[in-house]
Design a protein around this motif. Sequence first.
Motif, PDB file in Angstrom:
ATOM      1  N   LEU A  99      25.814  61.164 112.582  1.00 34.12           N
ATOM      2  CA  LEU A  99      25.264  62.138 111.628  1.00 34.12           C
ATOM      3  C   LEU A  99      26.266  63.253 111.303  1.00 34.12           C
ATOM      4  O   LEU A  99      26.388  63.668 110.163  1.00 34.12           O
ATOM      5  CB  LEU A  99      23.978  62.752 112.198  1.00 34.12           C
TER       6      LEU A  99
ATOM      7  N   VAL B 108      30.166  65.225 112.629  1.00 33.62           N
ATOM      8  CA  VAL B 108      31.306  65.333 113.547  1.00 33.62           C
ATOM      9  C   VAL B 108      31.912  66.709 113.344  1.00 33.62           C
ATOM     10  O   VAL B 108      31.987  67.214 112.229  1.00 33.62           O
ATOM     11  CB  VAL B 108      32.332  64.197 113.335  1.00 33.62           C
TER      12      VAL B 108
ATOM     13  N   VAL C 137      35.837  67.851 118.333  1.00 30.28           N
ATOM     14  CA  VAL C 137      35.064  68.525 119.375  1.00 30.28           C
ATOM     15  C   VAL C 137      33.919  67.634 119.854  1.00 30.28           C
ATOM     16  O   VAL C 137      33.835  67.274 121.022  1.00 30.28           O
ATOM     17  CB  VAL C 137      34.513  69.873 118.870  1.00 30.28           C
ATOM     18  N   ASP C 138      33.025  67.312 118.933  1.00 32.17           N
ATOM     19  CA  ASP C 138      31.888  66.469 119.318  1.00 32.17           C
ATOM     20  C   ASP C 138      31.269  65.828 118.083  1.00 32.17           C
ATOM     21  O   ASP C 138      31.680  66.097 116.956  1.00 32.17           O
ATOM     22  CB  ASP C 138      30.847  67.262 120.126  1.00 32.17           C
ATOM     23  N   ALA C 139      30.280  64.986 118.327  1.00 29.86           N
ATOM     24  CA  ALA C 139      29.607  64.297 117.226  1.00 29.86           C
ATOM     25  C   ALA C 139      28.130  64.193 117.548  1.00 29.86           C
ATOM     26  O   ALA C 139      27.736  64.194 118.721  1.00 29.86           O
ATOM     27  CB  ALA C 139      30.213  62.912 117.036  1.00 29.86           C
ATOM     28  N   GLU C 140      27.327  64.130 116.493  1.00 33.96           N
ATOM     29  CA  GLU C 140      25.900  63.893 116.694  1.00 33.96           C
ATOM     30  C   GLU C 140      25.605  62.488 116.192  1.00 33.96           C
ATOM     31  O   GLU C 140      25.979  62.132 115.076  1.00 33.96           O
ATOM     32  CB  GLU C 140      25.093  64.925 115.903  1.00 33.96           C
ATOM     33  N   ILE C 141      24.948  61.713 117.023  1.00 31.54           N
ATOM     34  CA  ILE C 141      24.674  60.328 116.643  1.00 31.54           C
ATOM     35  C   ILE C 141      23.172  60.052 116.648  1.00 31.54           C
ATOM     36  O   ILE C 141      22.404  60.750 117.301  1.00 31.54           O
ATOM     37  CB  ILE C 141      25.372  59.331 117.603  1.00 31.54           C
ATOM     38  N   GLU C 142      22.796  59.034 115.909  1.00 33.36           N
ATOM     39  CA  GLU C 142      21.407  58.582 115.911  1.00 33.36           C
ATOM     40  C   GLU C 142      21.399  57.249 116.631  1.00 33.36           C
ATOM     41  O   GLU C 142      22.185  56.353 116.298  1.00 33.36           O
ATOM     42  CB  GLU C 142      20.926  58.411 114.466  1.00 33.36           C
ATOM     43  N   VAL C 143      20.511  57.136 117.617  1.00 32.14           N
ATOM     44  CA  VAL C 143      20.524  55.890 118.392  1.00 32.14           C
ATOM     45  C   VAL C 143      19.237  55.101 118.178  1.00 32.14           C
ATOM     46  O   VAL C 143      18.271  55.628 117.619  1.00 32.14           O
ATOM     47  CB  VAL C 143      20.721  56.154 119.898  1.00 32.14           C
TER      48      VAL C 143
END
Lengths: 116, 253
Positions: free
Chosen positions: A27, A29, A110-116
């Motif tokens: 979603l 990064v 830095v980081d990422a938001e993912i949908e699982v």
Amino acid sequence: MHETSIAMGLLDSLNQMAEREKAKKVLKVRVKIGKLSGIVVDSFVFAFNALKEQFPKLSKTELIVEETPILYRCNECGKEFEVETVFFPECPQCGSINLKLLSGEELEVVDAEIEV
Amino acid sequence: MCDVCGCGQHDHSHEHDHFVVSDDTTKRNVEIKKSLLSENERVAQSNREHFDRHGILAINLISSPGSGKTTLLEKTVEALKDELKIGVLEGDIETERDAERVRAKGAAAVQLTTGGACHLEAPLVHKGFHALEKQMEGYPDILFIENVGNLVCPSSFYLGEHIRVVLISVPEGEDKPAKYPKAFKTSDVFIITKSDLLPYFDFDVEKVKKEALSLNPNLKIFVLSAKTGEGLEDWFNFLREKVQEKKAAKVEG
């Protein structure tokens, strides 16, 4: 123009991360780009958005860029200060050029938001 | 390289430095904390280890097109080929021409054509160096990597070199360091080429040196002309000295 290869590298590594984490989609990064990094943020964002369509899991990924300032600490008097210029500065408090660069060269995912 | 990275069996499983920060049923945050250039840097590091293991001094040359990288290499090869084994990787978007030019002077050379990319990246250098080893049936004392003519993009990509050299020629003008700061900030050596043209251009050598040093106080600066030979001996001596240091470090290591 090298922003394109760097954007492609980011997409490749995000795609690998998405596979590894068994994500349906990525979603968001977050990346940190320093003002001394030699990256033109607009070109990088443009390239990222143009190339992400090639990756089904990344086609909607939002790229969030945090630009980090050029920050030095004086090794003589301890003063921390920010500059806009790329030229090597001197300490505004004591005039020393014995300085440590604290920030400005970042090129970091830095980081990422993912949908699982 | 081969012995370090396993060549062609690149393992990405080392990217395990992530952990779950927040968790709900569908969304998760994954901490990555990696350089945007981490893949290039990883291969560059393995290039560097390979060079170190074999006592090879690796030099990355960066400049605009036409500032005289290849001509300086031709003169360098001519002068040093009897005392040092020289290998060259020639980066260009297209053509074999530069590799042919330095080969004609007596160096082993492999052309790297990027097919459009404006800079060299570490994996292509890795591949090219293998071809060079084959051509030389051994290792060079000194490896020159001539980057694609471009004063911008090559400066962001570490290739595993020990010394990065930035060149500008007198006709390019004295404002180059200030306009292309990253190339100067990341280099170890700055060469002003075509010094034989100084009488014809408004190019203040001292001013340019001062400006370059204000970007990077550690730059070692040479002023030379490959045409007249002025200043070349200082450059050759610098190379001889660095090769000796490299060899000594290998023996100690």
